[in-house]
Write a protein that holds these residues in place. Structure first.
Motif, PDB file in Angstrom:
ATOM      1  N   ASP A  84     -21.358  32.077 114.822  1.00  0.00           N
ATOM      2  CA  ASP A  84     -22.662  32.335 114.017  1.00  0.00           C
ATOM      3  C   ASP A  84     -23.272  33.364 114.737  1.00  0.00           C
ATOM      4  O   ASP A  84     -24.486  33.133 114.935  1.00  0.00           O
ATOM      5  N   ILE A  85     -22.778  34.608 115.041  1.00  0.00           N
ATOM      6  CA  ILE A  85     -23.535  35.616 115.774  1.00  0.00           C
ATOM      7  C   ILE A  85     -23.285  37.125 115.005  1.00  0.00           C
ATOM      8  O   ILE A  85     -22.026  37.072 114.553  1.00  0.00           O
TER       9      ILE A  85
ATOM     10  N   GLY B 279     -20.503  31.166 125.825  1.00  0.00           N
ATOM     11  CA  GLY B 279     -19.990  29.700 125.594  1.00  0.00           C
ATOM     12  C   GLY B 279     -19.645  28.871 126.925  1.00  0.00           C
ATOM     13  O   GLY B 279     -18.881  29.794 127.760  1.00  0.00           O
TER      14      GLY B 279
HETATM   15  P1  NAP Z   1     -17.888  23.357 123.117  1.00  0.00           P
HETATM   16  O1  NAP Z   1     -18.131  22.136 124.044  1.00  0.00           O
HETATM   17  O2  NAP Z   1     -18.424  23.173 121.645  1.00  0.00           O
HETATM   18  O3  NAP Z   1     -18.743  24.569 123.849  1.00  0.00           O
HETATM   19  C1  NAP Z   1     -19.004  25.604 123.011  1.00  0.00           C
HETATM   20  C2  NAP Z   1     -20.018  26.526 124.025  1.00  0.00           C
HETATM   21  O4  NAP Z   1     -20.397  27.684 123.073  1.00  0.00           O
HETATM   22  C3  NAP Z   1     -21.352  25.868 124.153  1.00  0.00           C
HETATM   23  O5  NAP Z   1     -21.811  26.253 125.426  1.00  0.00           O
HETATM   24  C4  NAP Z   1     -22.153  26.317 122.978  1.00  0.00           C
HETATM   25  O6  NAP Z   1     -23.541  26.468 123.280  1.00  0.00           O
HETATM   26  C5  NAP Z   1     -21.726  27.734 122.738  1.00  0.00           C
HETATM   27  N1  NAP Z   1     -21.797  28.456 121.747  1.00  0.00           N
HETATM   28  C6  NAP Z   1     -21.707  27.915 120.433  1.00  0.00           C
HETATM   29  N2  NAP Z   1     -22.100  28.921 119.511  1.00  0.00           N
HETATM   30  C7  NAP Z   1     -22.998  29.800 120.319  1.00  0.00           C
HETATM   31  C8  NAP Z   1     -23.711  30.806 119.792  1.00  0.00           C
HETATM   32  N3  NAP Z   1     -24.066  31.018 118.634  1.00  0.00           N
HETATM   33  N4  NAP Z   1     -24.358  31.488 120.796  1.00  0.00           N
HETATM   34  C9  NAP Z   1     -24.283  31.041 122.107  1.00  0.00           C
HETATM   35  N5  NAP Z   1     -23.666  30.163 122.363  1.00  0.00           N
HETATM   36  C10 NAP Z   1     -22.757  29.624 121.628  1.00  0.00           C
HETATM   37  O7  NAP Z   1     -16.433  23.862 123.015  1.00  0.00           O
HETATM   38  P2  NAP Z   1     -15.336  24.117 123.905  1.00  0.00           P
HETATM   39  O8  NAP Z   1     -15.591  24.710 125.313  1.00  0.00           O
HETATM   40  O9  NAP Z   1     -14.017  24.693 123.133  1.00  0.00           O
HETATM   41  O10 NAP Z   1     -14.664  22.533 124.190  1.00  0.00           O
HETATM   42  C11 NAP Z   1     -14.894  21.447 123.113  1.00  0.00           C
HETATM   43  C12 NAP Z   1     -14.133  20.457 123.374  1.00  0.00           C
HETATM   44  O11 NAP Z   1     -12.686  20.614 123.699  1.00  0.00           O
HETATM   45  C13 NAP Z   1     -14.351  19.893 124.887  1.00  0.00           C
HETATM   46  O12 NAP Z   1     -15.634  19.151 124.732  1.00  0.00           O
HETATM   47  C14 NAP Z   1     -13.086  19.142 125.144  1.00  0.00           C
HETATM   48  O13 NAP Z   1     -13.456  17.641 124.704  1.00  0.00           O
HETATM   49  C15 NAP Z   1     -11.895  19.990 124.570  1.00  0.00           C
HETATM   50  N6  NAP Z   1     -11.565  20.580 125.509  1.00  0.00           N
HETATM   51  C16 NAP Z   1     -10.681  20.309 126.591  1.00  0.00           C
HETATM   52  C17 NAP Z   1     -10.264  21.037 127.440  1.00  0.00           C
HETATM   53  C18 NAP Z   1      -9.534  20.450 128.800  1.00  0.00           C
HETATM   54  O14 NAP Z   1      -9.989  20.570 129.906  1.00  0.00           O
HETATM   55  N7  NAP Z   1      -8.381  19.595 128.484  1.00  0.00           N
HETATM   56  C19 NAP Z   1     -10.547  22.372 127.427  1.00  0.00           C
HETATM   57  C20 NAP Z   1     -11.254  22.858 126.316  1.00  0.00           C
HETATM   58  C21 NAP Z   1     -11.689  22.120 125.518  1.00  0.00           C
HETATM   59  P3  NAP Z   1     -24.535  25.044 122.824  1.00  0.00           P
HETATM   60  O15 NAP Z   1     -23.978  23.994 123.633  1.00  0.00           O
HETATM   61  O16 NAP Z   1     -25.789  25.602 122.945  1.00  0.00           O
HETATM   62  O17 NAP Z   1     -24.076  24.965 121.369  1.00  0.00           O
END
Ligand code: NAP
Length: 871
Positions: free
Chosen positions: A164-165, A197
């Motif tokens: 969404d950028i 992110g």
């Molecule tokens: P996430 O936790 O949803 O993090 C997304 C990041 O992107 C957040 O910091 C978010 O900021 C930022 N973001 C999204 N849209 C943005 C925008 N338009 N402008 C600026 N920043 C933006 O996603 P994820 O890191 O992929 O992780 C998701 C889940 O996957 C985790 O919580 C976990 O359950 C799982 N995962 C697990 C592992 C592992 O260790 N096994 C590794 C990766 C993922 P905001 O918070 O402000 O929205």
């Protein structure tokens, strides 16, 4: 060479209408899909797995970014259906890397010969229920396939969030997404790189990029809590725990998070500060997510407890990051720790000490757009060679509704879930027969070790399907009643936690326009599994099953108690205390006193004063609770519960504190003589004496003369109601409101609420009879002073608020009294405490769900206290 399923697709996947190609189509060949093939094939069903990728692995196939690792220990993040695993597999580390996990899935696929049923490069686009044929017609990019049962093993984090950028197409450099990472290795050496992110994906990627890139700029909108994984070889302790594989896996299945672990029952502030600090440090050193959230029982329910743990983690961030300003920006401060999944990292915070790494805080300087050369924020332009998006997923529901699913009567799942998902057990949904959602919304899924939750769901599907086959049915669907009840329970579970307070993907807040609902089931894998087991044991409770053998349905709701009430009941049952009615009154008083000594104290009030007042036959104790706000205040004379036998002026201390704070009234808890030493009518005589004394001494008590309310809980509620009747009959004192919490208003034990709740909750009918016998003779029991409902005339009584609890033997007599008061023209509010027992509302800070009901009760008291003639 035999053609692979993929090669055979077009022929096999296009069948004539009405013919059934396979029993079960499974969508997705990740961890869930692979297990489903194995389990359902063993159960004798023909299956086909359709997978859009060209290989197995699901999330571990797509998320190839550098540093990707599991955040649950590898020995726990594996299938339990292969108990001999250590003969041909071993994990190299506590937290395996993505390639190793993928190797594990390939090893399992080979070992159990799962590939036969897998069909790759096949994207499922739609699925339509054919009512007449009782089968699903599944449409893919490679043709259609029909099946009886459709299993969505599509994963909780598999649909990337749409960027969404602005300006992604404008940027001339390389754009990468962590969740769709290229198969070839990406080399960042000498490059200027941006990462947008800072969730788990960003936090795992950033240290790796920083080690190669000439310059790394991290764009952070919201900081996440992260803790060091302390990765390394498997510890000897862990291997020792695994010595008995069966016991270990069973412990995982009945644990809160799907990893063997005793639920902590120690509240944070029940131990001294020094010990708390030691426990936090120990958890930090262990480096396990579930261990950290289990450090105390109330981390996810008590804001103060949560704050203390969060502060500990913030202190670690400040101690690691050299630049204080950067450290502050990296400290999450806007949501409770744990309400967004805590990340496990390797050197994340230390990465910000590198000279080539900069942090940009998008809250202060919002991102405007991508440009040809890089990124513009409101105040700055940055130039990059590569921009990495680590911006997350359309979680839990995204992959399910990505398929256009049409159920009964042409209704689509997208329409049905437009205001938020609704499921029965997170596994099925009304209107969509024979559709199963592995780890769907309303199941523990992303709050648990996914492997344990996946196995449980797949096993449950197998149980449901074999049950259908055995009973001559071919269609299963949850009822609307069961589903609504389950969703209420899912909300109840979330509402007693701090989880919903964060703008996280758990609530869909990361996707613009997504309805805000807490998606997973928060009470734990153990509670969830027991509920599922109960559904099966109670003849498929909540499911309608039909087919050639006719139809069968045991309709109902599997969980109606508030979750924390249920937990308390189970904890008490596990202690197996003797029934109070089997003890002498002295022993019963001692037992109740011991239990009271270890309960949370309740909130602070302005002042507590103990004193004596003239009872009907001599002086008695009172305890006064004064609000911290400036007085004078209305006065609420309160009578404690205890069946006329137990308790004293301070025995309902936490409840009285809570009432004082919430009502902003002076609460005077007045004692009365107890049975069997002093039988009927001693208690009510003292109660009426207390009311008269409080009216006469309102000013000295800090009250506003004339603003007198009378209330109580249980037998004390009955005393309050009777005292109001006596005051009316005597013409004094003037009482402006009666506040009755689960009151005794009658003396019979044959009402429906006795039949429904007479055993197994906290006030059994046998105990109620014991109380009545201790206090009164049968001949007294129609006297309105013990049975206010028996009064011939209820007109002219003070306005009332009456609370009744669903799972209370006294429910129906309380409701009858509220109805009778209203019928007599007494302004009456009746609050029905859904899912509560007789005692649960008094368990301040223990049964969190009681707080909302007490607030409703207190709000009614505040309204009574502000009666127009006194305002
Ligand atoms: P996430 O936790 O949803 O993090 C997304 C990041 O992107 C957040 O910091 C978010 O900021 C930022 N973001 C999204 N849209 C943005 C925008 N338009 N402008 C600026 N920043 C933006 O996603 P994820 O890191 O992929 O992780 C998701 C889940 O996957 C985790 O919580 C976990 O359950 C799982 N995962 C697990 C592992 C592992 O260790 N096994 C590794 C990766 C993922 P905001 O918070 O402000 O929205």
């Amino acid at each position: 060479m035999a053609p692979s399923p993929a090669d055979q697709t077009t022929d096999q996947a296009t069948s004539a209408s009405g013919a059934l190609d396979v029993d079960v189509v499974i969508v997705g060949a990740g961890a869930a899909g692979l297990h489903a093939v194995h389990r359902l094939r063993l159960a004798g069903f023909s299956v086909r797995v359709l997978e859009s990728a060209d290989d197995i692995g699901g999330t571990w196939y797509w998320n190839r970014y550098p540093g990707a690792r599991v955040d649950i220990p590898s020995v726990d993040y594996m299938y339990s259906f292969d108990p001999e695993w250590h003969r041909d597999w071993q994990w190299s580390e506590k937290y395996a890397t993505r390639p190793e996990i993928l190797r594990y899935f390939n090893h399992i696929a080979d070992k159990f010969d799962l590939r036969r049923e897998l069909q790759f490069d096949t994207r499922v686009e739609a699925a339509c229920w054919d009512e007449r044929a009782a089968q699903w017609r599944v449409s893919t990019n490679r043709g259609d396939i029909s099946c009886r049962y459709l299993v969505m093993a599509t994963g909780c984090l598999s649909i990337p969030k749409e960027p969404d950028i602005d300006g992604i197409d404008r940027f001339r450099g390389e754009v990468l997404f962590t969740n769709r990472w290229p198969h070839d290795e990406v080399d960042f050496t000498g490059k200027r790189v941006a990462v947008i992110g800072t969730g788990s994906s960003g936090i795992q990627t950033i240290p790796h990029v920083a080690a190669q890139a000439s310059e790394l700029v991290v764009f952070q909108r919201t900081p996440n809590f992260s803790m060091p994984a302390h990765n390394g070889p498997l510890s000897q302790e862990k291997l020792a725990e695994l010595a008995d594989e069966t016991v270990y896996r069973e412990a995982a299945r009945y644990s809160r998070g799907g990893v063997p672990q005793e639920r902590s029952i120690t509240p944070t502030f029940s131990v001294p500060a020094e010990e708390r600090a030691q426990r936090y440090e120990r958890a930090w050193q262990i480096g396990e997510l579930l261990e950290t959230l289990n450090v105390f029982a109330d981390v996810m329910t008590n804001p103060a407890a949560n704050h203390e743990l969060a502060e500990f983690v913030r202190s670690k961030i400040r101690a690691t990051v050299a630049d204080p300003q950067t450290a502050e920006l990296l400290c999450p401060k806007t949501y409770p720790i744990g309400a967004k999944r805590i990340c496990l990292d390797t050197d994340y915070y230390a990465t910000f000490n590198r000279p080539n790494v900069t942090l940009v805080d998008l809250r202060q300087d919002p991102l405007r757009s991508l440009t040809e050369d890089g990124i513009d924020t409101v105040t700055e332009s940055f130039a990059f060679d590569v921009i990495v998006f680590a911006t997350g997923f359309d979680a839990v529901t995204g992959a399910i509704v990505a398929v256009d699913i049409t159920g009964r009567d042409g209704h689509t799942l997208r329409q049905q879930w437009a205001t938020g998902p609704s499921t029965y057990l997170g596994l099925t949904t009304n209107g969509f027969p024979n559709l199963f959602l592995i780890t769907g919304p309303g199941s523990p899924s992303v709050l648990s070790n996914m492997m344990v939750s996946i196995e449980q769901h797949v096993d449950m599907v197998a149980e449901l399907l074999t049950g259908l086959r055995a009973d001559g049915f071919d269609t299963i669907e949850p009822t609307a009643v069961a589903e609504a009840g389950w969703m209420q329970h899912v909300r109840d579970c979330a509402d007693i936690t701090l989880f919903p307070l964060a703008d996280s993907w758990y609530v869909g807040a990361n996707i613009p326009g997504k309805p805000r609902t807490f998606l997973p089931y928060a009470a734990g894998v153990d509670f969830y599994r027991v509920a599922c087991d109960e559904v099966l044991a109670r003849d498929f409770l909540g499911f309608r099953r039909s087919g050639p053998a006719g139809e069968s349905c045991t309709d109902g709701v599997v969980r109606r108690l508030q979750p924390d009430v249920q937990m308390v009941l189970e904890q008490v049952a596990a202690l197996d205390p003797p029934a109070l009615e089997s003890l002498s009154p002295a022993q019963a008083r001692e037992a109740v006193g011991e239990a009271a000594a270890i309960r949370p104290p309740g909130p602070d009030v302005g002042e507590i004063v103990d004193g004596l007042f003239p009872g009907a036959a001599g002086e008695l104790d009172y305890r006064l609770y004064r609000p911290s706000s400036p007085g004078p205040h209305p006065v609420l004379v309160y009578f404690h519960g205890g069946g006329w036998v137990l308790g004293d002026a301070s025995s309902d201390d936490p409840l009285c504190r809570d009432l004082c704070v919430r009502t902003d009234a002076v609460v005077v808890s007045a004692d009365y003589r107890h049975a069997p030493e002093d039988r009927f009518p001693a208690a009510i005589e003292d109660g009426f004496a207390a009311v008269r004394w409080a009216a006469d001494n309102a000013e000295q008590l800090g009250g506003v003369p004339g603003r007198l309310l009378v209330g109580g809980w249980s037998a004390g509620g009955g005393i309050a109601a009777a005292a109001c009747q006596l005051a009316r009959d005597a013409g004094a004192p003037a009482i402006i409101g009666q506040a009755l919490l689960a009151p005794v208003t009658d003396t019979v034990t044959n009402r429906t609420s006795h039949a429904e709740n007479g055993e197994g909750y906290d006030l059994d009918t046998s105990l109620m009879r014991w109380f009545l016998d201790q206090y009164s003779d049968p001949a007294d029991r129609t006297d309105p002073r013990i049975a206010p409902l028996r009064a011939a005339d209820l007109t002219g009584l003070p306005p009332a608020v009456v609370v009744t609890c669903d799972f209370d033997v006294l429910r129906d007599e309380g409701a009858a009294y509220a109805d009778a008061l209203a019928a007599a023209g007494v302004p009456t509010e009746h609050i029905r405490a859904r899912g509560h027992t007789h005692c649960s509302l008094t368990m301040v800070d223990l049964v969190i769900s009681g707080a909302a009901v007490r607030e409703e009760f207190a709000a009614a008291v505040r309204r009574l206290a502000r009666a127009p003639q006194f305002s």
